[in-house]
Design a protein around this motif. Structure first.
Motif, PDB file in Angstrom:
ATOM      1  N   VAL A  79       0.773  -1.314  -0.013  1.00  0.00           N
ATOM      2  CA  VAL A  79      -0.113  -0.038  -0.057  1.00  0.00           C
ATOM      3  C   VAL A  79       0.745   1.237   0.035  1.00  0.00           C
ATOM      4  CG1 VAL A  79      -1.623   1.346   1.439  1.00  0.00           C
ATOM      5  CG2 VAL A  79      -1.882  -1.304   1.039  1.00  0.00           C
ATOM      6  N   ALA A  80       1.913   1.095   0.918  1.00  0.00           N
ATOM      7  CA  ALA A  80       2.922   2.354   0.853  1.00  0.00           C
ATOM      8  C   ALA A  80       3.446   2.551  -0.425  1.00  0.00           C
ATOM      9  CB  ALA A  80       3.833   2.077   1.918  1.00  0.00           C
ATOM     10  N   VAL A  81       3.858   1.456  -1.199  1.00  0.00           N
ATOM     11  CA  VAL A  81       4.442   1.863  -2.564  1.00  0.00           C
ATOM     12  C   VAL A  81       3.263   2.273  -3.411  1.00  0.00           C
ATOM     13  CG1 VAL A  81       5.297   0.386  -4.498  1.00  0.00           C
ATOM     14  CG2 VAL A  81       6.295  -0.005  -2.250  1.00  0.00           C
ATOM     15  N   LEU A  82       2.472   1.614  -3.618  1.00  0.00           N
ATOM     16  CA  LEU A  82       1.338   2.057  -4.341  1.00  0.00           C
ATOM     17  C   LEU A  82       0.805   3.337  -4.285  1.00  0.00           C
ATOM     18  CD1 LEU A  82      -1.076  -1.037  -4.669  1.00  0.00           C
ATOM     19  CD2 LEU A  82       0.829  -0.264  -6.517  1.00  0.00           C
ATOM     20  N   THR A  83       0.982   4.028  -2.957  1.00  0.00           N
ATOM     21  CA  THR A  83       0.492   5.443  -3.001  1.00  0.00           C
ATOM     22  C   THR A  83       1.608   6.283  -2.760  1.00  0.00           C
ATOM     23  OG1 THR A  83       0.680   4.982  -0.575  1.00  0.00           O
ATOM     24  CG2 THR A  83      -1.746   4.622  -1.471  1.00  0.00           C
ATOM     25  N   THR A  84       2.815   5.808  -3.500  1.00  0.00           N
ATOM     26  CA  THR A  84       4.025   6.790  -3.173  1.00  0.00           C
ATOM     27  C   THR A  84       4.123   7.472  -4.848  1.00  0.00           C
ATOM     28  OG1 THR A  84       4.975   5.674  -1.639  1.00  0.00           O
ATOM     29  CG2 THR A  84       6.414   7.242  -2.986  1.00  0.00           C
ATOM     30  N   GLU A  85       3.757   8.686  -5.027  1.00  0.00           N
ATOM     31  CA  GLU A  85       3.853   9.366  -6.244  1.00  0.00           C
ATOM     32  C   GLU A  85       5.105   8.988  -7.253  1.00  0.00           C
ATOM     33  OE1 GLU A  85       2.846  11.762  -3.565  1.00  0.00           O
ATOM     34  OE2 GLU A  85       1.558  13.023  -4.464  1.00  0.00           O
ATOM     35  N   THR A  86       6.289   9.182  -6.552  1.00  0.00           N
ATOM     36  CA  THR A  86       7.574   8.993  -7.204  1.00  0.00           C
ATOM     37  C   THR A  86       7.792   7.703  -7.997  1.00  0.00           C
ATOM     38  OG1 THR A  86       8.491   8.443  -5.061  1.00  0.00           O
ATOM     39  CG2 THR A  86       8.765  10.572  -5.919  1.00  0.00           C
ATOM     40  N   VAL A  87       6.979   6.460  -7.449  1.00  0.00           N
ATOM     41  CA  VAL A  87       6.941   5.201  -7.919  1.00  0.00           C
ATOM     42  C   VAL A  87       6.492   5.565  -9.476  1.00  0.00           C
ATOM     43  CG1 VAL A  87       6.037   2.966  -7.898  1.00  0.00           C
ATOM     44  CG2 VAL A  87       6.816   4.019  -6.025  1.00  0.00           C
ATOM     45  N   TYR A  88       5.378   6.036  -9.575  1.00  0.00           N
ATOM     46  CA  TYR A  88       4.814   6.041 -10.782  1.00  0.00           C
ATOM     47  C   TYR A  88       5.614   6.964 -11.747  1.00  0.00           C
ATOM     48  CZ  TYR A  88       0.857   4.210  -8.471  1.00  0.00           C
ATOM     49  OH  TYR A  88       0.162   3.382  -7.677  1.00  0.00           O
ATOM     50  N   SER A  89       6.117   8.166 -11.435  1.00  0.00           N
ATOM     51  CA  SER A  89       7.014   9.092 -12.306  1.00  0.00           C
ATOM     52  C   SER A  89       8.093   8.422 -12.606  1.00  0.00           C
ATOM     53  CB  SER A  89       7.375  10.610 -11.325  1.00  0.00           C
ATOM     54  OG  SER A  89       7.904   9.999 -10.236  1.00  0.00           O
ATOM     55  N   SER A  90       8.768   7.612 -11.597  1.00  0.00           N
ATOM     56  CA  SER A  90       9.913   6.753 -12.112  1.00  0.00           C
ATOM     57  C   SER A  90       9.531   5.827 -13.266  1.00  0.00           C
ATOM     58  CB  SER A  90      10.469   6.162 -10.944  1.00  0.00           C
ATOM     59  OG  SER A  90      10.730   6.923  -9.942  1.00  0.00           O
ATOM     60  N   PHE A  91       8.517   5.025 -13.150  1.00  0.00           N
ATOM     61  CA  PHE A  91       8.106   4.242 -14.009  1.00  0.00           C
ATOM     62  C   PHE A  91       7.839   4.715 -15.550  1.00  0.00           C
ATOM     63  CE2 PHE A  91       7.085   0.643 -11.009  1.00  0.00           C
ATOM     64  CZ  PHE A  91       7.791  -0.287 -11.697  1.00  0.00           C
ATOM     65  N   ARG A  92       7.559   5.971 -15.473  1.00  0.00           N
ATOM     66  CA  ARG A  92       7.281   6.755 -16.556  1.00  0.00           C
ATOM     67  C   ARG A  92       8.542   7.053 -17.217  1.00  0.00           C
ATOM     68  NH1 ARG A  92       3.842  10.848 -14.245  1.00  0.00           N
ATOM     69  NH2 ARG A  92       2.617   9.460 -13.429  1.00  0.00           N
ATOM     70  N   THR A  93       9.702   7.198 -16.605  1.00  0.00           N
ATOM     71  CA  THR A  93      10.805   7.551 -17.214  1.00  0.00           C
ATOM     72  C   THR A  93      11.383   6.278 -17.589  1.00  0.00           C
ATOM     73  OG1 THR A  93      11.300   8.895 -15.101  1.00  0.00           O
ATOM     74  CG2 THR A  93      13.027   8.960 -16.684  1.00  0.00           C
ATOM     75  N   SER A  94      11.654   5.151 -17.050  1.00  0.00           N
ATOM     76  CA  SER A  94      12.257   3.905 -17.436  1.00  0.00           C
ATOM     77  C   SER A  94      11.678   2.754 -16.349  1.00  0.00           C
ATOM     78  CB  SER A  94      13.503   3.909 -17.716  1.00  0.00           C
ATOM     79  OG  SER A  94      14.117   3.365 -16.182  1.00  0.00           O
ATOM     80  N   PHE A  95      11.618   1.724 -16.846  1.00  0.00           N
ATOM     81  CA  PHE A  95      11.192   0.503 -16.210  1.00  0.00           C
ATOM     82  C   PHE A  95      12.257   0.192 -15.114  1.00  0.00           C
ATOM     83  CE2 PHE A  95       9.437  -3.788 -15.792  1.00  0.00           C
ATOM     84  CZ  PHE A  95       8.068  -3.490 -15.664  1.00  0.00           C
ATOM     85  N   GLY A  96      13.341   0.173 -15.376  1.00  0.00           N
ATOM     86  CA  GLY A  96      14.439  -0.138 -14.427  1.00  0.00           C
ATOM     87  C   GLY A  96      14.488   0.973 -13.299  1.00  0.00           C
ATOM     88  N   LEU A  97      14.150   2.114 -13.490  1.00  0.00           N
ATOM     89  CA  LEU A  97      14.186   3.209 -12.571  1.00  0.00           C
ATOM     90  C   LEU A  97      12.964   3.195 -11.801  1.00  0.00           C
ATOM     91  CD1 LEU A  97      16.182   5.420 -12.255  1.00  0.00           C
ATOM     92  CD2 LEU A  97      14.582   7.005 -13.373  1.00  0.00           C
ATOM     93  N   GLY A  98      11.987   2.751 -12.519  1.00  0.00           N
ATOM     94  CA  GLY A  98      10.729   2.413 -11.649  1.00  0.00           C
ATOM     95  C   GLY A  98      10.741   1.309 -10.594  1.00  0.00           C
TER      96      GLY A  98
END
Lengths: 423, 430
Positions: free
Chosen positions: B56-75
């Motif tokens: 839940v903590a991961v799913l509600t962290t915005e940086t996770v989504y923005s990192s995934f938008r940059t690249s998969f590995g970074l996400g």
């Protein structure tokens, strides 16, 4: 010992009142009469005048009701005493509960007349607020009735209300009010389904299933609210459903503005009440649903799929709770606050018991509890020396008294709380 | 539906079955045993609940989504970073930071060691009301009663303790503190007695009545804290500070709040264990809980045992409230409510309604709660995450079928269910 077979079969004859209960009720009636006389009449002087304001500030101006307090109180006390005496001697039999309701009403009116002696009380405003406050309580109770009549105890109403209040706020902020309402109902359905899965498939004790829902909903909504709603205020601005005056009906003097000048949720309660009463007690569907809650084995023998019926009832019950949850945000304050339901779901549960698992009873209990809530706010204005907190306790105390069988007799569905297994 | 044919209650705990070693396929047998064991399910339930919280903590962290938008590995790296920070904050918050502790011990400065270790002791402080409240619910379960009103009993216990702590003066600490604690316990006992008596005499369901008593307690506390018990010098509704004589002594200097209440809780756990499993009364209580009909035929009083169990349960919950007031807060505000009462249901289930199990479960919840405070400060994760974890743990414990499905565990040899929680008493108490 399986509980399904051991459940005592209660034969209820319509209108039968045991002699003991007849006497107890007679004494209760007389006690009410004595209380009106002792607490109210004796502390009132002959010159006092009560003023009830009869319009809540609506379009229709109804003239104020002004009368002498003392004679009015004495008349109420006398009528109550006569009813009590009749109950002791002859008994009202099938109409005992109705009479109890009437006398309780007399007592409340006497209390108000006494409180407003030499003052003026906005009776119409008081009742209008009571109707609004009754909405979440009644919806919670109706949700509970639907679940419990099918045999599933729903103690998670509070959590369902809270979760739906949250999702409806976010959905309505992102799009519009109607989407918010639908999302609230779907949230309720989801939680109802979870309750059903726990209680039916995994046979978890139903009290625990409900507690899980309550803890989870409180935790999740507070978590998401702290994490997002405080940062992004635009997610927490859903707006409110406007007041719809029902043409014609809202022009009725006194009652019009109290009952027919509200938003969607109040009318929703009226409609649900009618639909549920007919569906539960006058259709084949309702008979099947109730049989799953009263005697699942018999129902199964007759080809009713007990567990499917229970799934359906619990999901529908969840949807009603979801609708009630939306009231807190879209129908009342127009924003979400952490733990904003503040135990209304549990009062709804109390209203369900108080109303003896009947939809009309639930509305009656909801209105009574709503009145207590609304009156608590007026006590200080009227300078009545009763702490408002005590009046707020009244619904809980009254429920405990009713549950103990002192005043009324409640009959919960016989098989509620027990999972059903085909043998 | 479980049949309660046997007259005697089953053995106290379902501890790990002895491993059958020294067999040719010892490993297989061991795995077989483990996968059927309910302790395994308990541990897996806890781990899964903790994992869900992290998710839940991961799913509600915005940086996770923005990192995934940059690249998969970074996400993915961001996902692991959030997981890491969540659990490390949870750990350091509840046990203390290892490097700080090491440095403090190296410095040999008493005050520094005290400060470095204070998170650990704070976790014990947080566990204390959990132990008492968990015991309250567990005791009820053993007698077949569902005390959902621990929350209200905690409140009344706290109110009564504050009354004894602020209105009685001039006693020496050795008398005043135990007296205030006892008064708190009695307050809770009254609050438990009423639903118990109603259940025994009229058959009114204790679940509903304890819920109603909860809300009566809340309103009562609001009333008393704005009137009778209010500190007249303060603007907001809060009680005066309890007399120093009534304080439960703290064992270490500030900021360490560890107080003797923890030991009181452990003693109570031991007493409950003795009562339930080593006395005739306890045997009666458990028999009433497991098979009321058998108890009745054996001449045990259902009424007496029901009332007694609810009163004792209320007493324990009242002690939890008194303990918080006298040991930690030293006054009582309207925001005292803490959800201990509802969490205690999870504790009793997690601990299989056995005092030792309840103590262990309470330690877990206490450490979680304390760790979550740091998580909130360090990782910006709201403290309510622990409610989500606790709800998940409770759900998995109550429905072991879910855990068995997730981890493909084998079914236990016989469908044991939980005899404590079947509705055995329903419909016969009238």
């Amino acid at each position: 010992m399986t509980t399904t077979t051991a459940a005592p079969i209660r034969v209820k004859e319509a209108g039968y009142v045991s002699p003991r209960r007849q006497r107890v009720m007679g004494i209760v009636f007389l006690a009410l009469a004595t209380m009106i006389w002792a607490f109210f009449s004796r502390t009132t002087t002959g010159q006092m005048v009560t003023t009830f304001v009869m319009s809540p500030g609506g379009a229709v101006a109804t003239p104020d009701l002004v009368f002498k307090t003392l004679p009015f109180l004495n008349v109420l006390a006398t009528i109550s005493a006569v009813i009590g005496a009749y109950q002791l001697v002859r008994g009202f039999h099938g109409r005992t509960n109705t009479m109890l309701g009437i006398l309780a009403g007399f007592f409340v009116i006497a209390f108000l007349a006494w409180g407003a002696a030499d003052k003026s009380l906005n009776l119409a405003g008081l009742l209008k607020v009571a109707v609004v406050r009754a909405v979440p309580l009644t919806l919670g109770a109706l949700s509970g009735i639907l679940c419990e009549r099918s045999g599933i105890i729903n103690i998670g109403i509070e959590g369902m209300l809270l979760a739906a209040a949250f999702t409806s706020t976010v959905a309505a902020s992102l799009s519009n009010l109607w989407v918010g309402l639908i999302v609230a109902i779907l949230t309720g359905a989801l939680f109802g389904w979870v309750l059903a899965v726990f209680s039916i498939r995994y046979k978890v004790n139903q009290i625990i299933s409900g507690t899980v829902i309550n803890i989870f909903a409180t935790g999740m909504t507070s978590f998401l609210s702290a994490k997002f709603l405080q940062k992004y205020q635009n997610l927490n601005s859903p707006g409110q459903f406007p007041t719809w005056e029902i043409p014609g009906l809202s022009k009725i003097p006194f009652f019009g503005p109290i009952l027919f000048s509200h938003n969607l949720f109040v009318y929703g309660v009226f409609i649900l009440l009618i639909v549920l009463t007919i569906a539960l007690f006058h259709t084949k569907w309702g008979l099947r649903l109730r049989s799953a809650g009263e005697h699942p084995k018999a129902a199964d023998t007759l080809g009713i799929n007990v567990n499917r019926t229970r799934y359906m009832a619990t999901i529908l019950g969840g949807m009603i709770a979801g609708f009630g949850g939306a009231y807190f945000t879209l129908g009342s304050v127009g924003r979400f606050d952490e733990v904003m339901t503040a135990g209304r779901g549990f009062i709804g549960l109390a209203a369900m018991i108080f109303g003896n698992w009947m939809p009309t009873g639930a509305l009656g209990a909801g209105l009574l509890f709503g009145l207590a809530d609304s009156l608590a706010g007026k006590l200080t204005i009227l300078r009545i020396p009763i702490p408002p907190k005590f009046l707020e306790m009244a619904p809980y105390i009254v429920t405990m008294i009713v549950l103990a069988g002192v005043v009324g007799h409640t009959s919960p569905p016989a098989a509620e709380g027990t999972p059903y297994e085909k043998e | 539906m479980t049949d309660n044919k046997e007259m005697t209650p089953p053995p106290a705990d379902n501890s790990v079955k002895p491993e059958k070693a020294a067999k040719p396929n010892a490993l297989n047998i061991f795995l077989e045993e483990v996968s059927r064991n309910s302790l395994t399910v308990t541990i897996l339930a806890i781990l899964t609940g903790l994992l869900l919280g992290g998710l839940v903590a991961v799913l509600t962290t915005e940086t996770v989504y923005s990192s995934f938008r940059t690249s998969f590995g970074l996400g993915f790296r961001e996902v692991f970073r959030v997981f890491g920070i969540t659990y490390s904050a949870l750990f350091t918050g509840s046990f203390g930071q290892p490097d700080v502790i090491r440095a403090a011990i190296a410095s040999r400065d008493w005050q520094q060691i005290n400060t470095a270790l204070s998170p650990f002791f704070e976790s014990l402080v947080q566990s204390t009301p959990y132990i008492l409240a968990g015991l309250a619910v567990a005791l009820g379960f053993r007698v077949g009663l569902f005390n959902i009103g621990a929350e209200g009993q905690i409140f009344v216990g706290a109110l009564a303790a504050v009354w004894a702590g602020t209105r009685i003066h001039g006693l020496p600490p050795i008398i005043h503190a135990p007296l205030a604690l006892l008064v708190g316990g009695l307050g809770g006992a009254i609050w438990g007695f009423i639903p118990g008596w109603l259940k025994a005499k009229t058959g009114a369901h204790e679940v509903i009545n304890t819920i109603m008593m909860n809300y009566i307690a809340f309103r009562l506390s609001e009333y008393l804290l704005t009137g009778f018990l209010k500190d007249p010098t303060k603007a907001h509704p809060i009680s005066a500070t309890v007399d120093t004589a009534a304080w439960l002594p703290r064992l270490f200097p500030n900021p360490n709040r560890f107080h003797v209440g923890f030991f009181i809780a452990l003693i109570m756990a031991y007493l409950v264990y003795l009562l339930l499993f080593k006395t005739t009364l306890g045997f009666q209580l458990r028999t009433v809980g497991l098979n009321p009909n058998a108890a009745r035929y054996a001449g045990m009083s259902i009424v007496k045992n029901t009332v007694l169990a609810m009163a004792l349960s209320g007493l324990l919950a009242g002690l939890a409230g008194a303990n918080e007031v006298l040991g930690v807060n030293r006054n009582l505000g309207v925001a005292f409510s803490s959800g201990y009462g509802f969490d205690s249901i999870a504790l009793a289930l997690l601990g299989n309604s056995h005092p030792l199990g309840v103590v262990l479960a309470s330690l877990l919840f206490g450490f979680l709660r304390n760790g979550a405070l740091r998580m909130q400060l360090q990782a910006g994760i709201p403290i309510d995450i622990i409610s989500i974890m606790q709800a998940a743990i409770l759900a998995f414990i109550a429905a072991p079928g879910i855990i068995r499905t997730i981890y493909r565990l084998k079914e236990p040899k016989e469908e044991s269910g939980s005899p404590l929680l079947t509705a055995a008493r329903k419909g016969q108490a009238q």
